[in-house]
Scaffold this motif. Structure first.
Motif, short mmCIF file in Angstrom:
data_model
loop_
_atom_site.label_atom_id
_atom_site.label_comp_id
_atom_site.label_asym_id
_atom_site.label_seq_id
_atom_site.Cartn_x
_atom_site.Cartn_y
_atom_site.Cartn_z
N ASP A 157 0.77 -1.34 -0.18
CA ASP A 157 0.03 0.04 0.20
C ASP A 157 0.90 1.23 0.02
OD1 ASP A 157 0.84 0.51 2.41
OD2 ASP A 157 -0.99 -0.46 3.33
N THR A 171 -4.10 3.44 0.90
CA THR A 171 -4.46 2.64 -0.68
C THR A 171 -3.86 1.49 -0.75
OG1 THR A 171 -4.87 4.96 -1.78
CG2 THR A 171 -4.66 2.89 -3.25
N ASN A 172 -4.63 0.28 -0.90
CA ASN A 172 -4.01 -1.03 -1.28
C ASN A 172 -3.74 -1.14 -2.60
OD1 ASN A 172 -3.82 -3.96 -1.45
ND2 ASN A 172 -3.80 -3.83 0.84
N TYR A 173 -2.45 -1.39 -3.15
CA TYR A 173 -2.00 -1.30 -4.30
C TYR A 173 -2.52 -2.65 -4.96
CZ TYR A 173 0.69 2.97 -3.95
OH TYR A 173 1.21 4.10 -3.86
N SER A 175 -5.03 -4.85 -3.97
CA SER A 175 -6.37 -5.01 -4.31
C SER A 175 -6.81 -3.76 -5.57
CB SER A 175 -7.32 -4.27 -2.94
OG SER A 175 -7.09 -5.33 -2.21
N LYS A 176 -6.20 -2.61 -5.66
CA LYS A 176 -6.61 -1.90 -6.78
C LYS A 176 -6.11 -2.72 -7.98
CE LYS A 176 -4.99 2.82 -7.89
NZ LYS A 176 -6.33 3.78 -8.30
N GLU A 179 -8.50 -5.33 -8.83
CA GLU A 179 -9.83 -5.00 -9.28
C GLU A 179 -9.99 -4.50 -10.67
OE1 GLU A 179 -12.79 -4.89 -7.76
OE2 GLU A 179 -12.17 -5.20 -5.42
N GLU A 180 -9.06 -3.63 -11.09
CA GLU A 180 -8.71 -3.03 -12.33
C GLU A 180 -8.52 -4.02 -13.45
OE1 GLU A 180 -6.67 1.45 -11.00
OE2 GLU A 180 -5.65 -0.36 -11.75
#
Lengths: 203, 285
Positions: A157, A171-173, A175-176, A179-180
């Protein structure tokens, strides 16, 4: 004598795979590997083609790793993403005698005790897998997409501290990026500076 | 055994000292209360002068073999952070970081301090009328101290200082440490120097023309993601300066406009630089 030879051989192997130009880079095919988990099962990266694979470099005695386990953050990530079909490998590259090097039985007890749920914990005491991916810190996170391409490498993060309270606002990188990628979009932050303790490779 | 525990008062004192030392060691053992460093809050003068900047400092005394971090920690770790508790009217500025050292950490390089360091902070004081009582300055310091392993820690420090007229300010016992620390602050690079950086393949070539040949130069970037921190930095002396080769970081995803950080030049000390980066390929013109 035998032990010395063994260590020398391990060091040689480590050197061979630690050449910088061989380290994995985002956008390239993720380097294949074979590694044994704490239950004795051998995993090959290629057998997981078609699925997302997360690699999480781990050392339970590192304060940064501790932050994400004492808070339950890592366990929730493992639970959430494995439930969504992701293969999650926790990787331990601590060399024998160095911090975080644990036996398979000890690690299995730890996983149970902290309620972790990775797909498997891979033991990498030679540091071969760590050097192959260029893992530098604990934690250090990598994501491989179903086509076998490395799509994320770096920090877990954006709050590089040992403070548990920071997880709430971070911001958890990982998960991001997942998700993307799962939504068919490009990963907006594909490379970050990993933060944490140094991986305890054999010198 | 010649050691007489029941002997004269001298021996008894020795035994007591030994006991104290042993119990102290036991307390300092990693299992019970690992700290590996001591933090104290010092003031340059015995008092604060009204309506001006006074300097205080967090002194880190670090156990041998352990280190703490510069503002850019390099490949791992993190710099100390401070939360000040100040009476109304006082304001603390940012930490002034002395030039760091390159500290090997397994296969990585960290930027930090071994042995000890004074992290100085300016305090702006209000007019005299605002305070007649001694002023209490307190801080909570969070730090990470590492050897082959890392231990996070928190220290609470405090200091009480009276106000005094500027003319009658007395230096404190730590004044020499403040003066010595100032000499370790990176200075602005002189305007007469010519500094440039070339982006060439996977390297940056940093050239400093200082007017004299320099044998040693080490670059510390402000941003940990600019160069491969662990790569050696070969330095070549030039007739009027020095040239240093740096390896670009794998984390650089777009071209970098400037190389910013601190250069430590052998005996000359440390300098703040911001060098524009030119590309290796220049066509036309």
């Amino acid at each position: 004598m035998k032990r010395h030879f063994h260590l020398g051989f391990a060091t040689l192997l480590t050197l061979l795979v630690s050449l910088p130009c061989w380290a994995a880079r985002v956008g390239d095919p993720a380097p294949g590997f074979q590694a044994k988990d704490t239950l004795g099962k051998v995993h090959t990266l290629s057998e997981y083609k078609g699925r997302y694979v997360v690699l999480e470099w781990h050392n339970r005695y590192c304060p940064y790793t501790h932050k994400h386990y004492a808070s339950g953050n890592m366990q929730s990530l493992q639970k959430e993403w494995t439930a969504r079909g992701v293969v999650w490998f926790t990787v331990i590259s601590s060399a024998p005698g160095l911090q975080g090097n644990v036996t398979a039985a000890d690690e299995n007890a730890y996983v149970k005790q902290v309620g972790a749920s990775p797909t498997a914990v891979l033991l990498d005491p030679s540091g071969q897998l760590g050097h192959l991916y260029g893992a530098r810190t604990t934690p250090d996170m990598y994501i491989i997409n179903p086509a076998g391409i490395l799509i994320y490498e770096g920090a877990i993060d954006n709050k590089p501290t040992t403070d548990i309270a920071d997880i709430l606002t971070a911001t958890n990188y990982v998960s991001k990026a997942l998700e993307e990628a799962m939504a068919g979009r490009p990963v907006s932050v594909p490379v970050t500076r990993p933060y944490g303790c140094s991986v305890k490779y054999a010198d | 055994m010649a050691f007489d525990l029941m002997g004269g008062s001298h021996s008894r004192r020795s035994a007591l000292l030994l006991f104290t030392a042993l119990t102290t060691m036991a307390h300092a053992a990693p299992a019970s209360a690992p700290s590996h460093l001591r933090v104290t809050l010092l003031s340059e003068y015995k008092a604060l002068a009204p309506a001006r900047v006074s300097w205080i400092g967090l002194r880190f005394e670090i156990e041998s073999g352990w280190h703490i971090y510069w503002k850019d920690p390099g490949d791992s770790g993190e710099p100390p952070s401070v939360q000040w508790e100040l009476p109304a009217g006082l304001r603390a500025g940012a930490i002034r970081w002395p030039a760091p050292e390159r500290i090997p950490d397994h296969t990585l390089i960290d930027y930090g301090y071994e042995g000890g360091v004074l992290l100085m902070v300016p305090i702006r004081t209000p007019p005299e009328s605002a305070a007649r009582e001694p002023i209490k300055i307190a801080a909570t310091v969070k730090y990470l101290v590492c050897r082959d392993v890392c231990v996070p820690g928190t220290a609470h420090v405090a200091l009480s200082l009276p106000f005094s007229r500027r003319e009658s300010l007395q230096p404190s016992g730590s004044r020499a440490l403040f003066i010595q620390t100032r000499s370790r602050w990176p200075k602005p690079a002189p305007r007469s120097w010519k500094i440039n950086a070339l982006g060439a393949g996977d390297r940056f070539v940093l050239t400093l023309c200082t007017g004299a040949s320099e044998r040693h130069a080490v670059f510390f970037p402000d941003d940990p993601s600019v160069i491969k921190n662990a790569a050696p930095q070969p330095a070549v002396p030039l007739a009027n300066g020095v040239r240093v080769t740096l390896q670009k970081s794998d984390l650089l995803v777009k071209p970098l406009p400037r190389l910013e950080g601190v250069v430590v030049l052998g005996s000359k000390g440390a300098f703040v630089i911001s060098a524009p980066i030119h590309s290796e390929i220049k066509r036309g013109g």
